[in-house]
Design an enzyme around this catalytic site. Structure first.
Site, PDB file in Angstrom:
ATOM      1  N   HIS A  59      -7.462 -11.742  15.740  1.00  0.00           N
ATOM      2  CA  HIS A  59      -7.001 -11.014  14.550  1.00  0.00           C
ATOM      3  C   HIS A  59      -5.627 -11.525  14.088  1.00  0.00           C
ATOM      4  O   HIS A  59      -4.633 -10.780  14.089  1.00  0.00           O
ATOM      5  CB  HIS A  59      -6.950  -9.503  14.828  1.00  0.00           C
ATOM      6  CG  HIS A  59      -6.929  -8.664  13.577  1.00  0.00           C
ATOM      7  ND1 HIS A  59      -7.477  -7.402  13.514  1.00  0.00           N
ATOM      8  CD2 HIS A  59      -6.419  -8.905  12.346  1.00  0.00           C
ATOM      9  CE1 HIS A  59      -7.304  -6.903  12.293  1.00  0.00           C
ATOM     10  NE2 HIS A  59      -6.658  -7.796  11.570  1.00  0.00           N
ATOM     11  N   ARG A 102     -13.089  -6.752   8.804  1.00  0.00           N
ATOM     12  CA  ARG A 102     -12.986  -5.838   9.940  1.00  0.00           C
ATOM     13  C   ARG A 102     -14.233  -6.029  10.801  1.00  0.00           C
ATOM     14  O   ARG A 102     -15.323  -6.291  10.271  1.00  0.00           O
ATOM     15  CB  ARG A 102     -12.912  -4.370   9.473  1.00  0.00           C
ATOM     16  CG  ARG A 102     -11.583  -3.966   8.860  1.00  0.00           C
ATOM     17  CD  ARG A 102     -10.468  -3.890   9.905  1.00  0.00           C
ATOM     18  NE  ARG A 102      -9.198  -3.469   9.333  1.00  0.00           N
ATOM     19  CZ  ARG A 102      -8.218  -4.312   8.949  1.00  0.00           C
ATOM     20  NH1 ARG A 102      -8.355  -5.615   9.076  1.00  0.00           N
ATOM     21  NH2 ARG A 102      -7.093  -3.830   8.446  1.00  0.00           N
ATOM     22  N   GLU A 133     -11.588  -4.025  19.123  1.00  0.00           N
ATOM     23  CA  GLU A 133     -10.425  -4.872  19.456  1.00  0.00           C
ATOM     24  C   GLU A 133      -9.580  -4.118  20.468  1.00  0.00           C
ATOM     25  O   GLU A 133      -9.414  -2.904  20.351  1.00  0.00           O
ATOM     26  CB  GLU A 133      -9.637  -5.185  18.181  1.00  0.00           C
ATOM     27  CG  GLU A 133     -10.479  -6.050  17.238  1.00  0.00           C
ATOM     28  CD  GLU A 133      -9.781  -6.415  15.924  1.00  0.00           C
ATOM     29  OE1 GLU A 133      -8.590  -6.128  15.764  1.00  0.00           O
ATOM     30  OE2 GLU A 133     -10.449  -6.979  15.072  1.00  0.00           O
TER      31      GLU A 133
HETATM   32  P1  NAP Z   1      -9.028  -5.715  -2.141  1.00  0.00           P
HETATM   33  O1  NAP Z   1      -8.163  -6.514  -3.036  1.00  0.00           O
HETATM   34  O2  NAP Z   1      -9.050  -4.232  -2.279  1.00  0.00           O
HETATM   35  O3  NAP Z   1     -10.516  -6.271  -2.331  1.00  0.00           O
HETATM   36  C1  NAP Z   1     -11.595  -5.704  -1.671  1.00  0.00           C
HETATM   37  C2  NAP Z   1     -12.887  -6.236  -2.289  1.00  0.00           C
HETATM   38  O4  NAP Z   1     -13.979  -5.696  -1.546  1.00  0.00           O
HETATM   39  C3  NAP Z   1     -13.068  -5.853  -3.740  1.00  0.00           C
HETATM   40  O5  NAP Z   1     -13.443  -6.996  -4.465  1.00  0.00           O
HETATM   41  C4  NAP Z   1     -14.192  -4.814  -3.724  1.00  0.00           C
HETATM   42  O6  NAP Z   1     -15.026  -4.981  -4.871  1.00  0.00           O
HETATM   43  C5  NAP Z   1     -14.956  -5.168  -2.444  1.00  0.00           C
HETATM   44  N1  NAP Z   1     -15.543  -3.977  -1.818  1.00  0.00           N
HETATM   45  C6  NAP Z   1     -14.907  -2.824  -1.492  1.00  0.00           C
HETATM   46  N2  NAP Z   1     -15.771  -1.961  -0.943  1.00  0.00           N
HETATM   47  C7  NAP Z   1     -16.981  -2.566  -0.940  1.00  0.00           C
HETATM   48  C8  NAP Z   1     -18.273  -2.173  -0.512  1.00  0.00           C
HETATM   49  N3  NAP Z   1     -18.495  -0.962   0.005  1.00  0.00           N
HETATM   50  N4  NAP Z   1     -19.288  -3.054  -0.652  1.00  0.00           N
HETATM   51  C9  NAP Z   1     -19.070  -4.273  -1.182  1.00  0.00           C
HETATM   52  N5  NAP Z   1     -17.864  -4.714  -1.605  1.00  0.00           N
HETATM   53  C10 NAP Z   1     -16.832  -3.856  -1.495  1.00  0.00           C
HETATM   54  O7  NAP Z   1      -8.694  -5.996  -0.613  1.00  0.00           O
HETATM   55  P2  NAP Z   1      -8.017  -7.275   0.027  1.00  0.00           P
HETATM   56  O8  NAP Z   1      -6.543  -7.167  -0.076  1.00  0.00           O
HETATM   57  O9  NAP Z   1      -8.669  -8.516  -0.480  1.00  0.00           O
HETATM   58  O10 NAP Z   1      -8.386  -7.056   1.588  1.00  0.00           O
HETATM   59  C11 NAP Z   1      -9.704  -6.894   1.999  1.00  0.00           C
HETATM   60  C12 NAP Z   1      -9.738  -6.519   3.471  1.00  0.00           C
HETATM   61  O11 NAP Z   1      -9.452  -7.643   4.280  1.00  0.00           O
HETATM   62  C13 NAP Z   1      -8.725  -5.473   3.943  1.00  0.00           C
HETATM   63  O12 NAP Z   1      -9.111  -4.157   3.587  1.00  0.00           O
HETATM   64  C14 NAP Z   1      -8.718  -5.693   5.448  1.00  0.00           C
HETATM   65  O13 NAP Z   1      -9.716  -4.913   6.065  1.00  0.00           O
HETATM   66  C15 NAP Z   1      -9.069  -7.177   5.583  1.00  0.00           C
HETATM   67  N6  NAP Z   1      -7.910  -7.971   6.046  1.00  0.00           N
HETATM   68  C16 NAP Z   1      -7.985  -8.646   7.227  1.00  0.00           C
HETATM   69  C17 NAP Z   1      -6.905  -9.395   7.654  1.00  0.00           C
HETATM   70  C18 NAP Z   1      -6.952 -10.150   8.941  1.00  0.00           C
HETATM   71  O14 NAP Z   1      -5.908 -10.327   9.554  1.00  0.00           O
HETATM   72  N7  NAP Z   1      -8.110 -10.632   9.387  1.00  0.00           N
HETATM   73  C19 NAP Z   1      -5.729  -9.446   6.904  1.00  0.00           C
HETATM   74  C20 NAP Z   1      -5.688  -8.752   5.716  1.00  0.00           C
HETATM   75  C21 NAP Z   1      -6.780  -8.015   5.282  1.00  0.00           C
HETATM   76  P3  NAP Z   1     -15.799  -3.730  -5.516  1.00  0.00           P
HETATM   77  O15 NAP Z   1     -14.785  -2.636  -5.688  1.00  0.00           O
HETATM   78  O16 NAP Z   1     -16.371  -4.274  -6.788  1.00  0.00           O
HETATM   79  O17 NAP Z   1     -16.868  -3.373  -4.526  1.00  0.00           O
HETATM   80  C1  8YV Z   2      -2.849  -7.131  10.323  1.00  0.00           C
HETATM   81  C2  8YV Z   2      -4.696  -6.758   8.584  1.00  0.00           C
HETATM   82  O1  8YV Z   2      -3.492  -7.520  11.487  1.00  0.00           O
HETATM   83  O2  8YV Z   2      -3.501  -6.324   6.592  1.00  0.00           O
HETATM   84  C3  8YV Z   2      -4.505  -6.096   7.249  1.00  0.00           C
HETATM   85  O3  8YV Z   2      -5.411  -5.348   6.843  1.00  0.00           O
HETATM   86  O4  8YV Z   2      -5.712  -6.657   9.181  1.00  0.00           O
HETATM   87  C4  8YV Z   2      -3.637  -7.643   9.154  1.00  0.00           C
HETATM   88  O5  8YV Z   2      -2.763  -8.088   8.186  1.00  0.00           O
HETATM   89  C5  8YV Z   2      -2.587  -5.700  10.452  1.00  0.00           C
HETATM   90  O6  8YV Z   2      -2.389  -5.080   9.250  1.00  0.00           O
HETATM   91  C6  8YV Z   2      -1.406  -5.433  11.354  1.00  0.00           C
HETATM   92  O7  8YV Z   2      -1.172  -4.064  11.417  1.00  0.00           O
END
Ligand code: NAP
Ligand code: 8YV
Length: 317
Positions: free
Chosen positions: A275, A228, A257
């Site tokens: 994004h 994010r 954004e």
């Molecule tokens: P996840 O499986 O819940 O993993 C999150 C990781 O972050 C965990 O390993 C957790 O480890 C760590 N974490 C959480 N809070 C933290 C903190 N305060 N400090 C340090 N580490 C922390 O989540 P995910 O499915 O991999 O997704 C992660 C994030 O990616 C989403 O929440 C979203 O914001 C982003 N995302 C972006 C896109 C995009 O389109 N660019 C798409 C999908 C997701 P610990 O609990 O050990 O801290």
């Molecule tokens: C999408 C994301 O842009 O899953 C997330 O956390 O950031 C992306 O997959 C978003 O969720 C669309 O609403």
């Protein structure tokens, strides 16, 4: 059985809208919905594509039971207010990990090997006059992953194939993970020359990557942010890129954004994406299906498929 009323916050893929229309009486927030209709709404399809879902909206939805988010990150939802109102919140965990990891590797290579700039060079006809300048490389680098969760692990699996060293930071060391763990982002940055941020957004991760972290990453350092925009202090990043405190950055997400700062657009050591981490047709369809299935499971069984941890409800097996 009467179909539950469901409010949709922002337009979703047509196939998802059709599935919602099949299962529920759907109200489209962007078309305007009267308060007497809102008072009947029991479910909501939220999305980071729409504005934040805050307590002022919940107050207009007295019958709301469940919010199904179109996305795995749910920092768009005021979870304190949602929990206080006893709402169930679900996300799309698990169906987008591989897609986002693919995009992250693409962004990393595009940033290091300067692929967009090289293509512009060719299109601009400059190749006739000489070769594109030699680029930095992934070879010999150590990559630090901030957030080794579902997506972080999918990124690490891919990086294993690139024969680079991997380390990670999270709040806790993971016993079943072989990569070295660092207790702070600054310590991880000091040990690596690529940082990939893939943690959730929200208050606990705000500006986790700040000026001190960027200084620790060093002048050959590369920052990739696919988490994010709030996770990175964007002003500090711009200053570091301008001063050469770090080498380059690849960003899929931004603090505001869709409003990317002119100062970032002016830099040639950045690759900037709108994004698109999960934004393939097939993955967005899978996310939509899971979001709809969560709503259906809640209304049919009281057991959603992928509730977020704060919801404290057992997922359906
Ligand atoms: P996840 O499986 O819940 O993993 C999150 C990781 O972050 C965990 O390993 C957790 O480890 C760590 N974490 C959480 N809070 C933290 C903190 N305060 N400090 C340090 N580490 C922390 O989540 P995910 O499915 O991999 O997704 C992660 C994030 O990616 C989403 O929440 C979203 O914001 C982003 N995302 C972006 C896109 C995009 O389109 N660019 C798409 C999908 C997701 P610990 O609990 O050990 O801290
Ligand atoms: C999408 C994301 O842009 O899953 C997330 O956390 O950031 C992306 O997959 C978003 O969720 C669309 O609403």
């Amino acid at each position: 059985m009467t179909r539950p009323d469901v409010l949709v916050a922002a337009p979703l893929p047509p196939v998802t809208m059709a599935a919602l229309d099949d299962a529920f009486v759907v109200h489209r927030l962007w078309e305007g919905v009267a308060d007497d209709v809102l008072s009947r709404v029991r479910g909501m399809a939220a999305s980071t594509l729409a504005g934040p879902v805050r307590d002022d909206l919940f107050a207009r939805l007295p019958a709301l039971e469940v919010i199904a988010n179109f996305g795995v990150g749910y920092d768009n939802i005021d979870m304190v207010a949602a929990v206080a109102r006893g709402l169930v919140v679900t996300n799309t965990a698990g169906v987008l990990d591989e897609e986002v990891a693919d995009l992250t590797i693409g962004l990393l290579l595009a940033t290091l090997r300067r692929i967009p700039a090289a293509e512009r060079f060719l299109r601009d006809g400059l190749w006739r006059d000489g070769n594109f300048p030699l680029s930095p490389s992934l070879r010999g680098r150590r990559v630090g992953i901030i957030g080794l969760g579902g997506i972080g692990k999918a990124i690490a699996r891919r990086l294993d194939g690139f024969a680079v060293d991997i380390a990670y930071h999270g709040r806790t060391r993971q016993g079943d993970v072989g990569y070295p763990w660092y207790p702070s982002v600054e310590a991880l940055a000091g040990a690596c020359d690529v940082l990939i941020a893939i943690v959730p957004g929200g208050a606990s991760t705000r500006h986790l990557v700040d000026a001190r972290v960027l200084a620790a990453l060093g002048p050959q350092g590369v920052l990739i942010n696919v988490s994010r925009g709030t996770v990175v202090d964007e002003a500090a990043l711009i200053a570091a890129l301008q001063a050469g405190t770090i080498l380059a950055s690849g960003l899929d997400v931004f603090e505001r954004e869709h409003d990317v700062p002119e100062a970032l657009l002016a830099l040639d050591n950045v690759v900037l994406l709108p994004h698109i981490g999960s934004a393939s047709a097939i993955t967005r369809q899978a996310m939509g299906r899971l979001m709809v299935d969560n709503l259906v499971a809640w209304f049919e069984t009281g057991r959603p498929l992928t509730p977020v941890p704060e919801t404290r409800i057992m997922p359906s097996s």
